[in-house]
Design a protein around this motif. Structure first.
Motif, mmCIF file in Angstrom:
data_model
loop_
_atom_site.group_PDB
_atom_site.id
_atom_site.type_symbol
_atom_site.label_atom_id
_atom_site.label_comp_id
_atom_site.label_asym_id
_atom_site.label_seq_id
_atom_site.Cartn_x
_atom_site.Cartn_y
_atom_site.Cartn_z
ATOM 1 N N THR A 15 -13.319 27.424 36.815
ATOM 2 C CA THR A 15 -14.072 27.156 35.589
ATOM 3 C C THR A 15 -15.488 26.675 35.891
ATOM 4 O O THR A 15 -16.209 26.257 34.984
ATOM 5 C CB THR A 15 -13.358 26.118 34.703
ATOM 6 O OG1 THR A 15 -13.234 24.884 35.435
ATOM 7 C CG2 THR A 15 -11.972 26.601 34.296
ATOM 8 N N TYR A 38 -16.156 15.368 37.127
ATOM 9 C CA TYR A 38 -15.471 14.081 37.267
ATOM 10 C C TYR A 38 -16.285 13.211 38.228
ATOM 11 O O TYR A 38 -15.796 12.783 39.252
ATOM 12 C CB TYR A 38 -14.041 14.291 37.769
ATOM 13 C CG TYR A 38 -13.137 14.957 36.749
ATOM 14 C CD1 TYR A 38 -12.473 14.196 35.793
ATOM 15 C CD2 TYR A 38 -12.983 16.337 36.710
ATOM 16 C CE1 TYR A 38 -11.655 14.790 34.835
ATOM 17 C CE2 TYR A 38 -12.171 16.948 35.750
ATOM 18 C CZ TYR A 38 -11.516 16.172 34.820
ATOM 19 O OH TYR A 38 -10.718 16.761 33.878
ATOM 20 N N PRO A 72 -13.099 9.798 39.590
ATOM 21 C CA PRO A 72 -12.455 11.022 40.079
ATOM 22 C C PRO A 72 -11.191 11.376 39.324
ATOM 23 O O PRO A 72 -10.600 10.530 38.641
ATOM 24 C CB PRO A 72 -12.132 10.682 41.531
ATOM 25 C CG PRO A 72 -11.984 9.197 41.547
ATOM 26 C CD PRO A 72 -12.950 8.680 40.515
ATOM 27 N N LEU A 73 -10.770 12.635 39.456
ATOM 28 C CA LEU A 73 -9.481 13.087 38.948
ATOM 29 C C LEU A 73 -8.456 12.795 40.057
ATOM 30 O O LEU A 73 -8.643 13.204 41.196
ATOM 31 C CB LEU A 73 -9.561 14.587 38.647
ATOM 32 C CG LEU A 73 -8.415 15.262 37.897
ATOM 33 C CD1 LEU A 73 -8.848 16.653 37.421
ATOM 34 C CD2 LEU A 73 -7.147 15.403 38.709
ATOM 35 N N VAL A 74 -7.400 12.082 39.703
ATOM 36 C CA VAL A 74 -6.428 11.633 40.706
ATOM 37 C C VAL A 74 -5.036 12.169 40.393
ATOM 38 O O VAL A 74 -4.586 12.103 39.251
ATOM 39 C CB VAL A 74 -6.365 10.086 40.757
ATOM 40 C CG1 VAL A 74 -5.331 9.617 41.789
ATOM 41 C CG2 VAL A 74 -7.729 9.500 41.071
ATOM 42 N N GLN A 81 -1.058 11.810 41.985
ATOM 43 C CA GLN A 81 -0.337 10.925 42.887
ATOM 44 C C GLN A 81 1.171 11.048 42.683
ATOM 45 O O GLN A 81 1.632 11.290 41.574
ATOM 46 C CB GLN A 81 -0.793 9.505 42.543
ATOM 47 C CG GLN A 81 -0.255 8.407 43.403
ATOM 48 C CD GLN A 81 -0.827 7.067 42.976
ATOM 49 O OE1 GLN A 81 -1.950 6.983 42.502
ATOM 50 N NE2 GLN A 81 -0.045 6.025 43.132
ATOM 51 N N GLY A 87 -9.222 17.924 30.336
ATOM 52 C CA GLY A 87 -8.972 18.835 31.444
ATOM 53 C C GLY A 87 -7.942 18.350 32.457
ATOM 54 O O GLY A 87 -7.578 19.087 33.373
ATOM 55 N N LEU A 88 -7.457 17.120 32.327
ATOM 56 C CA LEU A 88 -6.440 16.624 33.269
ATOM 57 C C LEU A 88 -5.169 17.465 33.165
ATOM 58 O O LEU A 88 -4.774 17.863 32.066
ATOM 59 C CB LEU A 88 -6.097 15.158 32.965
ATOM 60 C CG LEU A 88 -7.216 14.126 33.105
ATOM 61 C CD1 LEU A 88 -6.712 12.756 32.664
ATOM 62 C CD2 LEU A 88 -7.727 14.065 34.539
ATOM 63 N N PRO A 89 -4.504 17.722 34.304
ATOM 64 C CA PRO A 89 -3.297 18.548 34.275
ATOM 65 C C PRO A 89 -2.099 17.779 33.735
ATOM 66 O O PRO A 89 -1.242 17.344 34.495
ATOM 67 C CB PRO A 89 -3.113 18.939 35.746
ATOM 68 C CG PRO A 89 -3.742 17.825 36.521
ATOM 69 C CD PRO A 89 -4.877 17.311 35.670
ATOM 70 N N THR A 100 1.617 20.166 33.677
ATOM 71 C CA THR A 100 2.552 19.475 34.565
ATOM 72 C C THR A 100 3.868 19.202 33.842
ATOM 73 O O THR A 100 4.952 19.456 34.371
ATOM 74 C CB THR A 100 1.931 18.157 35.068
ATOM 75 O OG1 THR A 100 0.755 18.470 35.815
ATOM 76 C CG2 THR A 100 2.889 17.374 35.948
ATOM 77 N N VAL A 134 1.881 10.743 38.902
ATOM 78 C CA VAL A 134 0.780 10.135 38.153
ATOM 79 C C VAL A 134 -0.434 11.056 38.117
ATOM 80 O O VAL A 134 -0.814 11.612 39.148
ATOM 81 C CB VAL A 134 0.369 8.788 38.789
ATOM 82 C CG1 VAL A 134 -0.796 8.161 38.029
ATOM 83 C CG2 VAL A 134 1.546 7.827 38.847
ATOM 84 N N VAL A 135 -1.008 11.211 36.929
ATOM 85 C CA VAL A 135 -2.255 11.958 36.769
ATOM 86 C C VAL A 135 -3.257 11.027 36.092
ATOM 87 O O VAL A 135 -2.921 10.375 35.097
ATOM 88 C CB VAL A 135 -2.056 13.219 35.905
ATOM 89 C CG1 VAL A 135 -3.391 13.907 35.652
ATOM 90 C CG2 VAL A 135 -1.070 14.175 36.562
ATOM 91 N N GLN A 136 -4.453 10.967 36.632
ATOM 92 C CA GLN A 136 -5.421 9.963 36.186
ATOM 93 C C GLN A 136 -6.832 10.501 36.236
ATOM 94 O O GLN A 136 -7.160 11.314 37.103
ATOM 95 C CB GLN A 136 -5.272 8.768 37.143
ATOM 96 C CG GLN A 136 -6.118 7.582 36.837
ATOM 97 C CD GLN A 136 -5.857 6.457 37.853
ATOM 98 O OE1 GLN A 136 -4.749 6.313 38.352
ATOM 99 N NE2 GLN A 136 -6.873 5.699 38.156
ATOM 100 N N GLY A 137 -7.665 10.055 35.317
ATOM 101 C CA GLY A 137 -9.066 10.459 35.323
ATOM 102 C C GLY A 137 -9.638 10.471 33.913
ATOM 103 O O GLY A 137 -8.978 10.042 32.961
ATOM 104 N N ALA A 139 -9.767 26.987 31.602
ATOM 105 C CA ALA A 139 -8.677 27.253 32.546
ATOM 106 C C ALA A 139 -7.505 27.902 31.802
ATOM 107 O O ALA A 139 -6.867 28.825 32.319
ATOM 108 C CB ALA A 139 -8.239 25.959 33.229
#
Lengths: 357, 357
Positions: free
Chosen positions: A157, A324, A328-330, A332, B144-146, B150, B330-333, B347
């Motif tokens: 993108t 980002y 940041p995009l994280v 985990q 835009g976070l997955p 997910t 975990v998804v973060q941002g 996307a």
């Protein structure tokens, strides 16, 4: 809708978990795929007429063995689209991906070797992809965690990746989270913690296969290439091995473990040096896209950083990008294990089927 | 390859960022989509013969206005597959999704209202999906976070979601990270921080539109439904509003802000109560799938939890599942803003095109 056929190579831990997930996949009935081939070690199960097979019967199969070129020809002649699910970590199978793809056979796999060996193989694989022959490999980095898909979406993108950092190994995560926790003084000497991790099955049978950093280097290679860097391979950038030089060829794993305590002083010093700066030591992977630098090794990280705050054997992937940029995009979580690795494979399979059927 | 046409509704912040990303999308030339319709407020641009249009010329357009049913008919007759990109947060457009889908028109959108209004609309939308008429809505939660992708992958591959928790609002994240940080005593009284956030553009023009918790409740509704709960809507579970009762109809935003300091004591008490237990207060969303309970409101969280450790205006989504039971995924941002919201849309568009072309 065209029928979709599946060939499965590898029925170990990941393969078995995959088979179990396959039986429950959420797909419209019309697109349910048919398994026509399964193999493990020196056993194969298939029929000449592409009938559905029950992969759980593999052990009692008497099918004659197909070489990789024979298998390619067999699958290319199937009366529908074929997806090869490679659940091995075998280099020979990986080397055959371009041949499969050129014959219109899609590939879904967690096999890191395919994407982290020579840049030539990488180019050959992605040069052979077409609308009919797809490649999905989410589980090649971070198992089922949305790492590859997220990075691909960012790039496709038009975002600019500046840096990807993190802890890309569950083993390394456990070792350092235990050895140098953010609060407290740690659970013992370095060699004791390695020994404890080995006993709990958190390391490879020979812990040197984790401590040499090559697994992390392979993951870095894959992410770096997806981010646009022309990385030749996992040996083309600095990777710090945690195996003391004298023990690199110390014979058996048992001998290595016996001698490791002699080198506890080195790791203790890293830990103390970090503590003096109010930091903790971690085994950090870094793909610095902006400066075209990839590296893997010990780093001192701030105690309040997400990398320091990891727990257990979690992986963490920190994406710094133009979009980002302020934070940041994280992503985990657990980055290894049969079930979560198979999940990445199964989810990829659904995406491939949705595009092919 | 069949040509793919795009119709874009909404060219505000997200829409403009989307247009810019669209021009640089990484797609094979053969699958580059053609924009045939664009609209914003009371302007529309299209041709009767489905020619490519330049959406940046929308303001000078003199195309006659199509109603939603007219637009549906227009797009249904296009000489190829059509994807409607709805970049609005308009309920009327959302209500028309089933009609679009039934005519074979796919929908890609960040519009939360479509997926968080009545359960009837949800069922109508997903009951109208087919292999030719797809729905993608990644940016309806967490930009835009997955997050959506997910969750869908977890469910489709047979994982059991036990709980999804987190901070689903950038505004709430900023307010509480600033008001009750893990270390230090915070940057001021509650009303001062709300005022500061408002001035910085971190809140809606009327901060009550954030403080009522409904934006978070809508996101919870979407995630809960995807996880399998039959949630009637964002008003069908407990949502704690942070607007003092007396100020719910206090006239203008300015009047509200003027009176808010009178209620600082309440929030201070929450903060102090949490501190006494060694915790911090956060505005937490919780989708407890195992117990079929959804809730949104203030919670005291452990200081070393990922939720407490959030910074700035980041969102965090914590997925507890059967597979990720020992530690969550975990998804973060950043979960808001034109560029990252448009990224989720772009996307999704790529995925839709890959399936349709």
């Amino acid at each position: 809708m065209a029928p979709v056929y599946i060939a499965i190579i590898g029925l170990g831990g990941v393969g078995k978990a995959f088979l179990s997930q396959l039986s429950r996949l959420s797909l419209p009935t019309a697109t349910k795929p048919t398994v026509i081939f399964a193999s493990r070690s020196s056993k194969q199960l298939y029929t000449k007429s592409y009938d559905a097979i029950d992969a759980t019967n593999l052990d009692s199969s008497s099918s004659s063995l197909l070489s990789l070129p024979d298998l390619t020809a067999y699958l290319a002649d199937a009366p529908g689209k074929v997806i090869l699910v490679d659940n091995t970590s075998n280099q020979d199978v990986a080397d055959a991906y371009p041949s499969f793809l050129k014959k219109g056979i899609s590939v879904v796999t967690p096999n890191k070797k395919a994407f982290s060996s020579s840049l030539e193989l990488w180019n050959d694989i992605f040069g052979s992809v077409s609308a009919q022959a797809l490649v999905y490999h989410e589980s090649s980095v971070g198992a089922g965690l949305p790492v590859i898909s997220t990075l691909k979406d960012l790039v496709a993108t038009g975002d600019q990746i500046t840096k990807i950092q993190g802890v890309f190994s569950g083993t390394m995560s456990f070792l350092f989270n235990t050895f140098a926790p953010v609060s407290g003084s740690g659970a013992g000497k370095w060699s004791q913690i390695v020994s404890q991790a080995k006993d709990a099955g958190y390391t490879e049978p020979d812990p040197r296969d984790d401590l040499n950093g090559m697994d992390v280097a392979r993951k870095c290679t894959i992410l770096a290439r997806l981010a646009g860097l022309k990385v030749q391979g996992p040996e083309s950038f600095p990777v710090q091995s945690l195996i003391p030089k004298e023990l690199q060829s110390a014979g058996s794993a048992a001998e290595f473990m016996e001698k490791l305590p002699q080198y506890d002083g080195e790791m203790e010093k890293y830990k103390e040096d970090a503590a003096k700066q109010g930091k903790v030591v971690r085994f950090v992977a870094s793909v610095d896209v902006a400066n075209d630098k990839v590296s893997v090794g010990l780093e001192m990280v701030e105690k309040d950083s997400p990398i320091a705050a990891l727990r257990g054997s979690d992986n963490i992937f920190v994406f710094h990008t133009q979009r980002y940029s302020s934070s940041p995009l994280v992503v985990q979580g657990s980055g290894a294990g049969g079930e979560v690795t198979a999940m990445g494979v199964s989810a990829d399979l659904i995406k491939a089927i949705e595009r092919l059927s």
